[in-house]
Motif scaffolding. Structure first.
Motif, mmCIF file in Angstrom:
data_model
loop_
_atom_site.group_PDB
_atom_site.id
_atom_site.type_symbol
_atom_site.label_atom_id
_atom_site.label_comp_id
_atom_site.label_asym_id
_atom_site.label_seq_id
_atom_site.Cartn_x
_atom_site.Cartn_y
_atom_site.Cartn_z
ATOM 1 N N UNK A 109 6.141 -15.901 8.998
ATOM 2 C CA UNK A 109 6.829 -16.206 7.968
ATOM 3 C C UNK A 109 7.684 -14.740 7.736
ATOM 4 N N UNK A 110 8.185 -15.051 6.267
ATOM 5 C CA UNK A 110 9.482 -13.379 6.651
ATOM 6 C C UNK A 110 8.390 -12.203 5.510
ATOM 7 N N UNK A 111 8.477 -10.979 5.874
ATOM 8 C CA UNK A 111 8.381 -10.229 4.184
ATOM 9 C C UNK A 111 9.640 -10.016 3.489
ATOM 10 N N UNK A 112 10.028 -9.880 2.443
ATOM 11 C CA UNK A 112 11.740 -9.899 2.276
ATOM 12 C C UNK A 112 11.524 -8.822 1.613
ATOM 13 N N UNK A 113 10.380 -8.001 1.030
ATOM 14 C CA UNK A 113 10.885 -6.785 0.325
ATOM 15 C C UNK A 113 9.175 -6.519 -0.169
ATOM 16 N N UNK A 114 8.967 -4.901 -0.007
ATOM 17 C CA UNK A 114 7.748 -4.353 -0.582
ATOM 18 C C UNK A 114 7.659 -3.427 -1.120
ATOM 19 N N UNK A 115 7.470 -3.489 -2.370
ATOM 20 C CA UNK A 115 7.693 -2.890 -3.639
ATOM 21 C C UNK A 115 6.069 -1.468 -4.467
ATOM 22 N N UNK A 116 5.955 -0.691 -4.492
ATOM 23 C CA UNK A 116 4.828 0.115 -4.959
ATOM 24 C C UNK A 116 5.155 0.123 -6.408
ATOM 25 N N UNK A 117 4.320 0.425 -7.059
ATOM 26 C CA UNK A 117 3.605 1.190 -8.552
ATOM 27 C C UNK A 117 2.650 1.948 -8.900
ATOM 28 N N UNK A 118 2.999 2.460 -9.930
ATOM 29 C CA UNK A 118 2.375 3.208 -9.648
ATOM 30 C C UNK A 118 0.911 3.142 -11.467
ATOM 31 N N UNK A 119 1.070 3.965 -12.065
ATOM 32 C CA UNK A 119 -0.325 3.619 -12.513
ATOM 33 C C UNK A 119 0.038 3.678 -14.306
ATOM 34 N N UNK A 120 1.738 4.132 -13.911
ATOM 35 C CA UNK A 120 1.861 4.376 -15.364
ATOM 36 C C UNK A 120 3.130 3.489 -15.215
ATOM 37 N N UNK A 121 4.050 3.281 -16.641
ATOM 38 C CA UNK A 121 3.923 1.899 -17.461
ATOM 39 C C UNK A 121 5.579 2.096 -16.960
ATOM 40 N N UNK A 122 6.453 3.146 -16.731
ATOM 41 C CA UNK A 122 7.415 3.663 -16.710
ATOM 42 C C UNK A 122 7.555 3.143 -15.307
ATOM 43 N N UNK A 123 5.866 3.605 -14.280
ATOM 44 C CA UNK A 123 6.900 3.442 -13.012
ATOM 45 C C UNK A 123 6.771 1.969 -13.066
ATOM 46 N N UNK A 124 6.014 0.706 -12.875
ATOM 47 C CA UNK A 124 5.408 0.164 -13.023
ATOM 48 C C UNK A 124 7.349 -0.968 -13.373
ATOM 49 N N UNK A 125 7.751 -0.733 -14.697
ATOM 50 C CA UNK A 125 9.169 -1.028 -15.003
ATOM 51 C C UNK A 125 9.699 -0.760 -13.546
#
Length: 401
Positions: A216-232
Protein backbone atom coordinates in the motif's frame (compact mmCIF):
# COMPACT_ATOMS: atom_id res chain seq x y z
CA UNK A 1 -2.16 -23.17 27.88
CA UNK A 2 -1.93 -24.94 24.55
CA UNK A 3 1.23 -26.72 23.49
CA UNK A 4 2.15 -28.98 20.62
CA UNK A 5 2.37 -32.74 21.24
CA UNK A 6 1.75 -32.65 24.97
CA UNK A 7 0.83 -35.75 26.94
CA UNK A 8 -2.36 -34.10 28.19
CA UNK A 9 -5.20 -33.43 25.75
CA UNK A 10 -5.32 -29.79 24.70
CA UNK A 11 -8.75 -29.19 26.22
CA UNK A 12 -7.76 -30.56 29.62
CA UNK A 13 -4.46 -28.69 29.65
CA UNK A 14 -6.13 -25.43 28.70
CA UNK A 15 -8.64 -25.80 31.53
CA UNK A 16 -5.88 -26.64 33.98
CA UNK A 17 -3.68 -23.78 32.89
CA UNK A 18 -6.34 -21.12 32.64
CA UNK A 19 -8.69 -22.28 35.37
CA UNK A 20 -11.74 -22.33 33.09
CA UNK A 21 -12.64 -19.98 30.30
CA UNK A 22 -11.28 -16.47 30.35
CA UNK A 23 -11.92 -13.60 28.01
CA UNK A 24 -11.17 -9.95 27.77
CA UNK A 25 -13.24 -6.86 28.40
CA UNK A 26 -12.43 -3.45 29.68
CA UNK A 27 -14.91 -2.77 32.45
CA UNK A 28 -12.21 -2.81 35.09
CA UNK A 29 -9.33 -1.29 33.19
CA UNK A 30 -8.17 2.16 32.30
CA UNK A 31 -7.36 2.60 28.65
CA UNK A 32 -6.42 0.06 26.04
CA UNK A 33 -3.62 -2.44 25.81
CA UNK A 34 -1.04 -0.57 23.76
CA UNK A 35 1.42 1.79 25.35
CA UNK A 36 1.43 0.04 28.71
CA UNK A 37 4.55 0.13 30.91
CA UNK A 38 7.69 -0.54 28.95
CA UNK A 39 8.46 2.80 27.30
CA UNK A 40 8.43 4.39 30.74
CA UNK A 41 11.50 3.72 32.83
CA UNK A 42 9.59 3.77 36.10
CA UNK A 43 10.88 5.24 39.35
CA UNK A 44 12.05 3.65 42.54
CA UNK A 45 10.96 4.38 46.06
CA UNK A 46 13.81 6.19 47.80
CA UNK A 47 16.17 4.42 50.18
CA UNK A 48 16.15 0.96 51.68
CA UNK A 49 17.37 -2.42 50.50
CA UNK A 50 15.45 -4.76 48.27
CA UNK A 51 13.58 -6.99 50.73
CA UNK A 52 14.01 -10.76 50.64
CA UNK A 53 10.35 -11.13 49.68
CA UNK A 54 7.75 -13.78 50.22
CA UNK A 55 7.14 -17.12 48.57
CA UNK A 56 3.89 -18.31 47.02
CA UNK A 57 3.25 -22.02 46.64
CA UNK A 58 5.34 -24.98 47.77
CA UNK A 59 6.28 -26.84 44.59
CA UNK A 60 9.66 -28.26 43.63
CA UNK A 61 10.10 -25.96 40.62
CA UNK A 62 11.22 -22.48 41.69
CA UNK A 63 10.39 -19.40 39.64
CA UNK A 64 11.41 -15.83 40.45
CA UNK A 65 8.72 -13.13 40.33
CA UNK A 66 10.41 -9.73 40.04
CA UNK A 67 8.02 -6.76 40.33
CA UNK A 68 8.06 -3.05 41.35
CA UNK A 69 6.16 -3.62 44.59
CA UNK A 70 7.40 -0.45 46.32
CA UNK A 71 8.08 1.77 43.29
CA UNK A 72 6.74 5.31 43.42
CA UNK A 73 3.37 6.16 41.93
CA UNK A 74 1.51 3.88 39.57
CA UNK A 75 4.38 1.41 39.31
CA UNK A 76 3.66 -0.07 42.73
CA UNK A 77 -0.07 -0.28 41.98
CA UNK A 78 0.61 -2.24 38.80
CA UNK A 79 3.29 -4.34 40.48
CA UNK A 80 1.03 -5.43 43.31
CA UNK A 81 -1.83 -6.20 40.94
CA UNK A 82 0.56 -8.41 38.95
CA UNK A 83 1.59 -10.16 42.17
CA UNK A 84 -2.05 -10.80 43.10
CA UNK A 85 -2.74 -12.22 39.64
CA UNK A 86 0.28 -14.51 39.93
CA UNK A 87 -1.00 -15.76 43.28
CA UNK A 88 -4.45 -16.33 41.78
CA UNK A 89 -3.01 -18.28 38.85
CA UNK A 90 -1.15 -20.60 41.17
CA UNK A 91 -4.21 -21.11 43.34
CA UNK A 92 -6.36 -21.93 40.31
CA UNK A 93 -3.94 -24.40 38.74
CA UNK A 94 -4.66 -27.87 40.17
CA UNK A 95 -1.58 -29.41 41.76
CA UNK A 96 0.83 -26.75 40.51
CA UNK A 97 4.40 -27.81 41.27
CA UNK A 98 5.73 -24.24 41.55
CA UNK A 99 7.16 -22.04 44.25
CA UNK A 100 7.14 -18.34 43.32
CA UNK A 101 10.04 -16.40 44.83
CA UNK A 102 8.58 -12.89 45.06
CA UNK A 103 11.20 -10.13 44.78
CA UNK A 104 10.71 -6.35 44.89
CA UNK A 105 12.81 -4.44 42.34
CA UNK A 106 11.48 -1.04 43.52
CA UNK A 107 11.01 -0.02 39.89
CA UNK A 108 14.74 0.52 39.32
CA UNK A 109 17.38 -1.29 37.22
CA UNK A 110 19.59 -1.66 40.28
CA UNK A 111 16.75 -3.20 42.23
CA UNK A 112 15.92 -5.55 39.36
CA UNK A 113 19.49 -6.73 39.11
CA UNK A 114 19.64 -7.44 42.85
CA UNK A 115 16.22 -9.11 42.82
CA UNK A 116 17.15 -11.39 39.92
CA UNK A 117 20.43 -12.32 41.57
CA UNK A 118 18.63 -13.22 44.76
CA UNK A 119 16.01 -15.31 42.98
CA UNK A 120 18.68 -17.21 41.06
CA UNK A 121 20.70 -17.85 44.23
CA UNK A 122 17.55 -19.37 45.70
CA UNK A 123 17.22 -21.76 42.77
CA UNK A 124 14.91 -20.01 40.29
CA UNK A 125 14.83 -21.75 36.91
CA UNK A 126 12.87 -18.91 35.28
CA UNK A 127 12.41 -15.21 36.05
CA UNK A 128 8.91 -13.75 35.56
CA UNK A 129 9.08 -9.94 35.32
CA UNK A 130 10.29 -7.21 35.61
CA UNK A 131 7.81 -4.64 34.34
CA UNK A 132 9.83 -1.62 33.15
CA UNK A 133 12.19 -1.79 30.18
CA UNK A 134 15.39 -0.63 31.97
CA UNK A 135 14.69 -3.14 34.74
CA UNK A 136 14.25 -5.91 32.17
CA UNK A 137 17.65 -5.08 30.67
CA UNK A 138 19.31 -5.16 34.10
CA UNK A 139 17.70 -8.46 35.13
CA UNK A 140 18.51 -9.98 31.73
CA UNK A 141 22.22 -9.44 32.25
CA UNK A 142 22.06 -11.50 35.42
CA UNK A 143 19.84 -14.20 33.93
CA UNK A 144 22.03 -14.66 30.86
CA UNK A 145 25.02 -15.29 33.08
CA UNK A 146 23.10 -18.09 34.78
CA UNK A 147 21.64 -19.38 31.49
CA UNK A 148 18.09 -18.81 32.76
CA UNK A 149 15.23 -17.36 30.68
CA UNK A 150 13.12 -14.31 31.52
CA UNK A 151 9.43 -13.78 30.79
CA UNK A 152 9.09 -10.00 31.23
CA UNK A 153 6.19 -7.57 31.01
CA UNK A 154 7.68 -4.61 29.14
CA UNK A 155 6.01 -3.63 25.86
CA UNK A 156 9.27 -2.17 24.49
CA UNK A 157 10.48 -4.63 21.87
CA UNK A 158 13.97 -3.12 22.08
CA UNK A 159 14.61 -5.10 25.28
CA UNK A 160 13.53 -8.43 23.80
CA UNK A 161 16.27 -10.86 22.85
CA UNK A 162 17.04 -14.55 22.79
CA UNK A 163 16.06 -15.85 26.21
CA UNK A 164 14.29 -12.60 27.17
CA UNK A 165 10.64 -13.08 26.20
CA UNK A 166 8.17 -10.19 26.40
CA UNK A 167 4.74 -11.27 27.60
CA UNK A 168 3.10 -7.91 27.00
CA UNK A 169 0.98 -5.88 24.58
CA UNK A 170 3.47 -4.38 22.10
CA UNK A 171 1.80 -1.75 19.91
CA UNK A 172 3.44 -3.19 16.80
CA UNK A 173 1.02 -6.14 17.01
CA UNK A 174 -1.95 -3.74 16.99
CA UNK A 175 -0.63 -1.79 14.02
CA UNK A 176 0.12 -4.86 11.92
CA UNK A 177 -3.31 -6.33 12.57
CA UNK A 178 -5.39 -3.22 11.82
CA UNK A 179 -3.41 -2.30 8.69
CA UNK A 180 -3.69 -5.88 7.42
CA UNK A 181 -7.43 -5.88 8.00
CA UNK A 182 -7.94 -2.46 6.40
CA UNK A 183 -5.92 -3.57 3.39
CA UNK A 184 -8.03 -6.73 3.09
CA UNK A 185 -11.08 -4.46 2.98
CA UNK A 186 -9.72 -2.55 0.00
CA UNK A 187 -7.90 0.33 1.71
CA UNK A 188 -4.73 1.07 -0.25
CA UNK A 189 -3.72 4.66 0.57
CA UNK A 190 -3.02 5.50 4.19
CA UNK A 191 -2.44 8.74 6.07
CA UNK A 192 -1.27 8.98 9.67
CA UNK A 193 -1.68 11.48 12.49
CA UNK A 194 0.50 10.33 15.38
CA UNK A 195 1.44 11.73 18.80
CA UNK A 196 4.93 13.19 19.08
CA UNK A 197 5.88 10.83 21.91
CA UNK A 198 7.95 7.67 22.43
CA UNK A 199 4.79 5.65 21.80
CA UNK A 200 4.04 7.68 18.69
CA UNK A 201 7.49 7.02 17.25
CA UNK A 202 7.09 3.28 17.77
CA UNK A 203 3.66 3.11 16.14
CA UNK A 204 4.75 5.41 13.30
CA UNK A 205 7.62 3.09 12.42
CA UNK A 206 5.31 0.08 12.67
CA UNK A 207 2.73 1.86 10.49
CA UNK A 208 5.25 2.56 7.73
CA UNK A 209 6.46 -1.03 7.77
CA UNK A 210 2.95 -2.50 7.83
CA UNK A 211 1.79 -0.32 4.92
CA UNK A 212 4.86 -1.29 2.89
CA UNK A 213 4.35 -4.97 3.68
CA UNK A 214 0.85 -4.77 2.20
CA UNK A 215 2.02 -3.08 -0.98
CA UNK A 216 0.00 0.00 0.00
CA UNK A 217 0.96 3.68 0.03
CA UNK A 218 1.62 6.09 2.91
CA UNK A 219 0.28 9.42 1.65
CA UNK A 220 1.24 11.66 4.56
CA UNK A 221 2.38 11.40 8.19
CA UNK A 222 1.81 14.29 10.58
CA UNK A 223 2.80 14.49 14.25
CA UNK A 224 0.98 16.45 16.94
CA UNK A 225 1.94 17.67 20.40
CA UNK A 226 -0.05 17.52 23.59
CA UNK A 227 -1.56 21.02 23.36
CA UNK A 228 -4.63 21.87 21.31
CA UNK A 229 -2.83 24.43 19.18
CA UNK A 230 -0.37 21.78 18.03
CA UNK A 231 -3.26 19.42 17.28
CA UNK A 232 -5.05 22.03 15.18
CA UNK A 233 -1.88 22.87 13.24
CA UNK A 234 -1.16 19.22 12.48
CA UNK A 235 -4.75 18.62 11.38
CA UNK A 236 -4.69 21.67 9.09
CA UNK A 237 -1.55 20.33 7.40
CA UNK A 238 -3.05 16.85 7.15
CA UNK A 239 -6.56 17.40 5.83
CA UNK A 240 -5.73 18.60 2.27
CA UNK A 241 -3.72 15.40 1.66
CA UNK A 242 -6.64 13.20 2.73
CA UNK A 243 -8.15 13.61 -0.74
CA UNK A 244 -5.56 11.00 -1.78
CA UNK A 245 -6.17 8.65 1.19
CA UNK A 246 -8.85 6.13 2.01
CA UNK A 247 -7.74 5.49 5.62
CA UNK A 248 -6.37 7.63 8.45
CA UNK A 249 -4.29 6.02 11.18
CA UNK A 250 -4.70 8.11 14.34
CA UNK A 251 -3.50 6.21 17.47
CA UNK A 252 -4.44 8.85 20.03
CA UNK A 253 -5.24 7.75 23.58
CA UNK A 254 -8.26 8.49 25.75
CA UNK A 255 -6.82 11.69 27.22
CA UNK A 256 -6.10 13.10 23.74
CA UNK A 257 -8.65 11.73 21.30
CA UNK A 258 -11.62 13.95 22.23
CA UNK A 259 -9.66 17.16 21.58
CA UNK A 260 -7.97 15.76 18.49
CA UNK A 261 -11.29 14.48 17.21
CA UNK A 262 -12.82 17.93 17.62
CA UNK A 263 -9.96 19.44 15.61
CA UNK A 264 -10.55 16.89 12.85
CA UNK A 265 -14.28 17.54 12.86
CA UNK A 266 -13.81 21.32 12.67
CA UNK A 267 -11.40 20.86 9.74
CA UNK A 268 -14.05 18.95 7.81
CA UNK A 269 -12.75 15.41 8.24
CA UNK A 270 -15.41 12.86 7.21
CA UNK A 271 -14.96 9.33 8.65
CA UNK A 272 -17.46 8.00 6.13
CA UNK A 273 -15.03 8.88 3.32
CA UNK A 274 -11.67 8.15 5.00
CA UNK A 275 -11.74 5.20 7.39
CA UNK A 276 -10.25 6.01 10.82
CA UNK A 277 -7.82 3.41 12.20
CA UNK A 278 -6.32 3.07 15.66
CA UNK A 279 -4.59 0.80 18.15
CA UNK A 280 -5.61 -0.72 21.47
CA UNK A 281 -5.48 2.69 23.15
CA UNK A 282 -8.88 3.27 21.53
CA UNK A 283 -10.41 0.56 23.68
CA UNK A 284 -11.91 3.09 26.05
CA UNK A 285 -15.47 4.33 26.53
CA UNK A 286 -14.49 8.00 26.10
CA UNK A 287 -12.75 7.31 22.78
CA UNK A 288 -15.73 5.30 21.56
CA UNK A 289 -17.93 8.38 21.84
CA UNK A 290 -15.75 10.71 19.71
CA UNK A 291 -17.84 11.65 16.63
CA UNK A 292 -14.88 12.16 14.27
CA UNK A 293 -13.79 8.52 14.41
CA UNK A 294 -17.15 6.71 14.35
CA UNK A 295 -16.89 3.70 12.10
CA UNK A 296 -13.19 3.47 12.86
CA UNK A 297 -11.37 0.16 13.30
CA UNK A 298 -8.71 -0.77 15.82
CA UNK A 299 -6.98 -3.96 16.96
CA UNK A 300 -7.05 -5.27 20.50
CA UNK A 301 -7.31 -8.57 22.38
CA UNK A 302 -10.77 -10.03 21.97
CA UNK A 303 -13.35 -8.49 24.30
CA UNK A 304 -14.17 -11.74 26.09
CA UNK A 305 -11.34 -12.69 28.53
CA UNK A 306 -10.50 -9.87 30.86
CA UNK A 307 -13.99 -9.56 32.33
CA UNK A 308 -14.02 -13.19 33.46
CA UNK A 309 -10.54 -12.81 34.90
CA UNK A 310 -11.44 -9.48 36.53
CA UNK A 311 -14.55 -10.96 38.12
CA UNK A 312 -12.57 -13.70 39.83
CA UNK A 313 -9.87 -11.25 40.81
CA UNK A 314 -12.45 -8.88 42.31
CA UNK A 315 -13.99 -11.71 44.30
CA UNK A 316 -10.62 -12.88 45.60
CA UNK A 317 -8.98 -9.51 46.41
CA UNK A 318 -11.98 -7.18 46.74
CA UNK A 319 -10.48 -4.77 44.22
CA UNK A 320 -10.27 -4.37 40.46
CA UNK A 321 -7.13 -5.58 38.67
CA UNK A 322 -5.00 -3.30 36.54
CA UNK A 323 -5.13 -4.03 32.82
CA UNK A 324 -1.69 -5.65 32.89
CA UNK A 325 -2.64 -8.16 35.61
CA UNK A 326 -3.53 -10.86 33.06
CA UNK A 327 0.12 -10.90 32.01
CA UNK A 328 1.26 -12.30 35.36
CA UNK A 329 -1.69 -14.67 35.41
CA UNK A 330 -0.72 -16.05 32.01
CA UNK A 331 2.99 -16.21 32.84
CA UNK A 332 2.44 -18.24 36.00
CA UNK A 333 -0.19 -20.45 34.34
CA UNK A 334 2.24 -21.15 31.51
CA UNK A 335 5.10 -21.90 33.91
CA UNK A 336 2.88 -24.29 35.86
CA UNK A 337 1.71 -26.04 32.68
CA UNK A 338 5.26 -26.46 31.42
CA UNK A 339 6.47 -27.73 34.79
CA UNK A 340 3.76 -30.38 34.69
CA UNK A 341 4.21 -31.55 31.12
CA UNK A 342 7.71 -30.82 29.82
CA UNK A 343 10.05 -32.35 32.39
CA UNK A 344 13.61 -31.08 32.47
CA UNK A 345 13.07 -29.16 29.20
CA UNK A 346 10.21 -27.12 30.72
CA UNK A 347 11.75 -23.67 30.26
CA UNK A 348 14.02 -24.43 27.30
CA UNK A 349 14.07 -22.21 24.23
CA UNK A 350 12.45 -24.88 22.04
CA UNK A 351 9.50 -25.20 24.44
CA UNK A 352 9.01 -21.47 25.08
CA UNK A 353 9.17 -20.63 21.37
CA UNK A 354 6.81 -23.44 20.32
CA UNK A 355 5.28 -22.15 17.05
CA UNK A 356 1.87 -23.53 18.05
CA UNK A 357 1.82 -20.99 20.86
CA UNK A 358 -0.31 -20.88 23.98
CA UNK A 359 -3.88 -19.94 24.89
CA UNK A 360 -3.97 -17.16 27.48
CA UNK A 361 -6.44 -14.86 29.16
CA UNK A 362 -6.04 -12.38 26.29
CA UNK A 363 -6.18 -14.99 23.55
CA UNK A 364 -3.54 -16.96 21.71
CA UNK A 365 0.09 -15.86 21.77
CA UNK A 366 3.55 -17.17 21.01
CA UNK A 367 7.12 -16.08 21.59
CA UNK A 368 9.46 -15.55 18.68
CA UNK A 369 13.07 -16.74 19.01
CA UNK A 370 14.12 -13.06 19.27
CA UNK A 371 11.96 -12.69 22.40
CA UNK A 372 9.13 -10.68 20.85
CA UNK A 373 5.53 -11.78 21.20
CA UNK A 374 2.91 -12.39 18.54
CA UNK A 375 -0.72 -12.19 19.63
CA UNK A 376 -3.98 -13.15 18.01
CA UNK A 377 -5.96 -9.89 18.04
CA UNK A 378 -9.51 -8.96 17.14
CA UNK A 379 -10.49 -5.98 15.01
CA UNK A 380 -13.12 -3.81 16.69
CA UNK A 381 -15.22 -0.94 15.43
CA UNK A 382 -16.49 2.25 17.04
CA UNK A 383 -20.18 2.18 16.22
CA UNK A 384 -22.67 4.71 17.60
CA UNK A 385 -20.54 5.26 20.67
CA UNK A 386 -20.10 1.54 21.33
CA UNK A 387 -17.27 -0.91 20.68
CA UNK A 388 -18.19 -3.97 18.62
CA UNK A 389 -16.13 -6.79 17.14
CA UNK A 390 -16.03 -6.86 13.34
CA UNK A 391 -13.32 -9.50 12.90
CA UNK A 392 -12.75 -12.01 15.67
CA UNK A 393 -9.35 -12.89 17.04
CA UNK A 394 -7.89 -16.06 15.50
CA UNK A 395 -7.87 -19.29 17.49
CA UNK A 396 -4.40 -20.10 16.22
CA UNK A 397 -1.58 -18.02 14.77
CA UNK A 398 -0.75 -20.09 11.72
CA UNK A 399 2.78 -20.65 10.41
CA UNK A 400 5.55 -18.26 11.29
CA UNK A 401 6.41 -15.77 8.58
Amino acid sequence: MRLQRLPLPVSRLRLAALALGVSLGLAACSGGTSGLPGFDGGSAAPGGEVPTGQTIGAGKVKVGLVLPLTAEGQGAVVGNSLKNAAEMALAEFPGADLTLLVKDDRGSPEGAQAAAQEALREGAELIIGPLFAPSVQAAAQVARGANRPIMAFSSDNNVASRGVYLLSFPPENDVNRVIAYASSQGRKSFAALVPDTAYGRVVEAAFQQAVANRGARAVIIERFGSDQASMRTAVQRLVPALQQADALFVPAAADTMPALGLALQQAGFDPAKVKPLGTGVWNDASVARVPAIQGGWFASPDTAGFNAFAGRYQQRFNSAPTRTATLAYDAVSLAAALARTQGSQRFSESVLTNPQGFAGADGVFRFRPDGQIERGLAVLELRNGQIVTVNAAPRDLGPRT
